[in-house]
Design a protein around this motif. Structure first.
Motif, short mmCIF file in Angstrom:
data_model
loop_
_atom_site.label_atom_id
_atom_site.label_comp_id
_atom_site.label_asym_id
_atom_site.label_seq_id
_atom_site.Cartn_x
_atom_site.Cartn_y
_atom_site.Cartn_z
N PRO A 17 0.81 -1.22 0.00
CA PRO A 17 0.00 0.00 0.00
C PRO A 17 0.85 1.28 0.00
CG PRO A 17 -0.80 -1.55 1.63
CD PRO A 17 0.48 -2.10 1.11
N VAL A 18 1.95 1.27 0.73
CA VAL A 18 2.89 2.40 0.73
C VAL A 18 4.18 1.88 0.10
CG1 VAL A 18 4.12 4.09 2.15
CG2 VAL A 18 1.82 3.36 2.81
N PRO A 19 4.40 2.17 -1.20
CA PRO A 19 5.49 1.55 -1.93
C PRO A 19 6.90 2.07 -1.63
CG PRO A 19 4.32 3.06 -3.35
CD PRO A 19 3.57 3.02 -2.04
N LEU A 20 6.99 3.23 -1.02
CA LEU A 20 8.30 3.76 -0.64
C LEU A 20 8.15 4.66 0.57
CD1 LEU A 20 8.55 6.97 -1.96
CD2 LEU A 20 8.43 5.54 -3.98
N ASN A 21 9.23 4.77 1.32
CA ASN A 21 9.17 5.56 2.54
C ASN A 21 10.54 6.11 2.85
OD1 ASN A 21 8.20 6.73 4.86
ND2 ASN A 21 7.50 4.84 5.80
N SER A 22 10.58 7.21 3.56
CA SER A 22 11.84 7.83 4.00
C SER A 22 11.74 8.11 5.49
CB SER A 22 12.09 9.14 3.26
OG SER A 22 12.30 8.89 1.89
N GLN A 23 12.86 8.02 6.14
CA GLN A 23 12.95 8.31 7.57
C GLN A 23 14.21 9.11 7.83
OE1 GLN A 23 10.65 7.45 9.90
NE2 GLN A 23 9.41 6.47 8.34
N SER A 24 14.19 9.87 8.91
CA SER A 24 15.42 10.55 9.33
C SER A 24 15.86 9.93 10.65
CB SER A 24 15.19 12.05 9.49
OG SER A 24 14.21 12.28 10.48
N CYS A 25 17.15 9.88 10.85
CA CYS A 25 17.72 9.23 12.03
C CYS A 25 17.95 10.28 13.12
CB CYS A 25 19.03 8.55 11.64
SG CYS A 25 19.62 7.43 12.88
N LEU A 26 17.34 10.06 14.29
CA LEU A 26 17.47 11.01 15.40
C LEU A 26 18.75 10.81 16.19
CD1 LEU A 26 13.78 11.03 16.70
CD2 LEU A 26 14.92 12.69 15.21
N SER A 27 19.31 9.61 16.12
CA SER A 27 20.59 9.33 16.78
C SER A 27 21.28 8.21 16.02
CB SER A 27 20.36 8.92 18.24
OG SER A 27 19.57 7.76 18.31
N ASP A 28 22.57 8.05 16.23
CA ASP A 28 23.31 6.98 15.56
C ASP A 28 22.61 5.65 15.81
OD1 ASP A 28 25.08 8.98 14.90
OD2 ASP A 28 26.75 8.18 16.06
N ASP A 29 22.55 4.83 14.77
CA ASP A 29 21.85 3.55 14.89
C ASP A 29 22.50 2.55 13.95
OD1 ASP A 29 19.99 1.69 15.72
OD2 ASP A 29 18.24 2.84 15.06
N VAL A 30 22.08 1.32 14.05
CA VAL A 30 22.56 0.25 13.17
C VAL A 30 21.34 -0.50 12.64
CG1 VAL A 30 23.97 -1.83 13.02
CG2 VAL A 30 24.70 0.04 14.50
N LEU A 31 21.28 -0.69 11.32
CA LEU A 31 20.19 -1.42 10.70
C LEU A 31 20.34 -2.91 10.97
CD1 LEU A 31 20.01 0.43 7.26
CD2 LEU A 31 18.62 0.82 9.29
N PRO A 32 19.26 -3.69 10.79
CA PRO A 32 19.33 -5.13 11.06
C PRO A 32 20.45 -5.86 10.31
CG PRO A 32 17.07 -4.47 10.78
CD PRO A 32 17.91 -3.27 10.43
N ASP A 33 20.85 -5.36 9.14
CA ASP A 33 21.92 -6.02 8.38
C ASP A 33 23.32 -5.56 8.79
OD1 ASP A 33 22.17 -3.49 7.27
OD2 ASP A 33 22.03 -4.17 5.20
N GLY A 34 23.40 -4.67 9.80
CA GLY A 34 24.70 -4.20 10.28
C GLY A 34 25.14 -2.86 9.71
N THR A 35 24.36 -2.27 8.83
CA THR A 35 24.70 -0.97 8.23
C THR A 35 24.53 0.13 9.27
OG1 THR A 35 23.89 -1.73 6.08
CG2 THR A 35 24.13 0.65 6.37
N ALA A 36 25.58 0.94 9.42
CA ALA A 36 25.53 2.07 10.36
C ALA A 36 24.79 3.24 9.72
CB ALA A 36 26.94 2.50 10.73
N VAL A 37 23.94 3.88 10.51
CA VAL A 37 23.20 5.07 10.08
C VAL A 37 23.48 6.14 11.13
CG1 VAL A 37 20.95 6.03 9.48
CG2 VAL A 37 21.41 3.62 9.06
N LYS A 38 23.93 7.30 10.69
CA LYS A 38 24.32 8.36 11.62
C LYS A 38 23.20 9.36 11.86
CE LYS A 38 28.49 6.80 11.96
NZ LYS A 38 28.93 6.19 13.18
N LYS A 39 23.28 10.02 12.99
CA LYS A 39 22.31 11.04 13.37
C LYS A 39 22.20 12.08 12.25
CE LYS A 39 21.30 14.58 16.77
NZ LYS A 39 21.65 15.19 18.05
N GLY A 40 20.94 12.43 11.91
CA GLY A 40 20.69 13.44 10.89
C GLY A 40 20.61 12.90 9.47
N TRP A 41 21.00 11.66 9.27
CA TRP A 41 20.93 11.06 7.93
C TRP A 41 19.48 10.76 7.58
CZ3 TRP A 41 25.18 6.78 7.10
CH2 TRP A 41 26.44 7.36 7.21
N PHE A 42 19.18 10.84 6.29
CA PHE A 42 17.89 10.39 5.77
C PHE A 42 18.09 9.04 5.11
CE2 PHE A 42 16.95 14.83 6.21
CZ PHE A 42 15.60 14.84 6.54
#
Length: 150
Positions: A17-42
């Motif tokens: 129903p929602v084919p694409l989505n974007s999020q912004s990262c409020l703090s450093d995080d790690v995705l389930p596959d181990g990819t690092a996502v930094k604060k402020g990244w989209f």
């Protein structure tokens, strides 16, 4: 109802129903596959494409197979990170179970009373991506009453 649940889920895997989505990262995080996502990244993800990825769903990923959701006839859910139709993690849709109840009850009621077919069997729907996935001009159907049971 397990098969109906699987059929609806398989439909949403291929046509979320929602084919694409974007999020912004409020703090450093790690995705389930181990990819690092930094604060402020989209970060964007395309669930429409994810539902068609062989690395996620196997070589039959483009086929509509409700059976992929069944284990000995019972519905078996996948990780919401693999099947993000209702998002995952702390942003998981709170109405997910209610949505399934509504979808299953409507489909069961309609199919019990009516036979449904495409109005034009040669027509191929054109998908339009917006906030939600939809079809240009809709999907024209023909309904007829099912004969009474004896």
């Amino acid at each position: 109802m397990h098969y109906l649940h699987a059929a609806i889920t398989e439909s949403m895997r291929l046509y979320p129903p929602v084919p694409l989505n974007s999020q912004s990262c409020l703090s450093d995080d790690v995705l389930p596959d181990g990819t690092a996502v930094k604060k402020g990244w989209f970060m964007s993800y395309i669930s429409y494409a994810m539902g068609r990825m062989e690395t996620i769903w196997g070589p039959d990923c483009r086929e509509y197979k409700p059976e992929r959701w069944l284990d000995v006839g019972k519905f078996r859910p996948e990780s919401p990170f693999k099947f993000p139709a209702f998002h995952a993690g702390p942003r998981m849709c709170l109405g997910k179970e209610m949505a399934y109840i509504q979808m299953k009850s409507i489909v069961a009621c309609v199919l019990e009373r009516l036979a449904v077919e495409l109005a034009d069997k040669e027509a191929r729907p054109v998908k339009m991506i917006s906030l939600t996935l939809r079809m240009k001009g809709g999907l024209l159907l023909r309904f007829r009453k099912r004969s009474a049971r004896h």
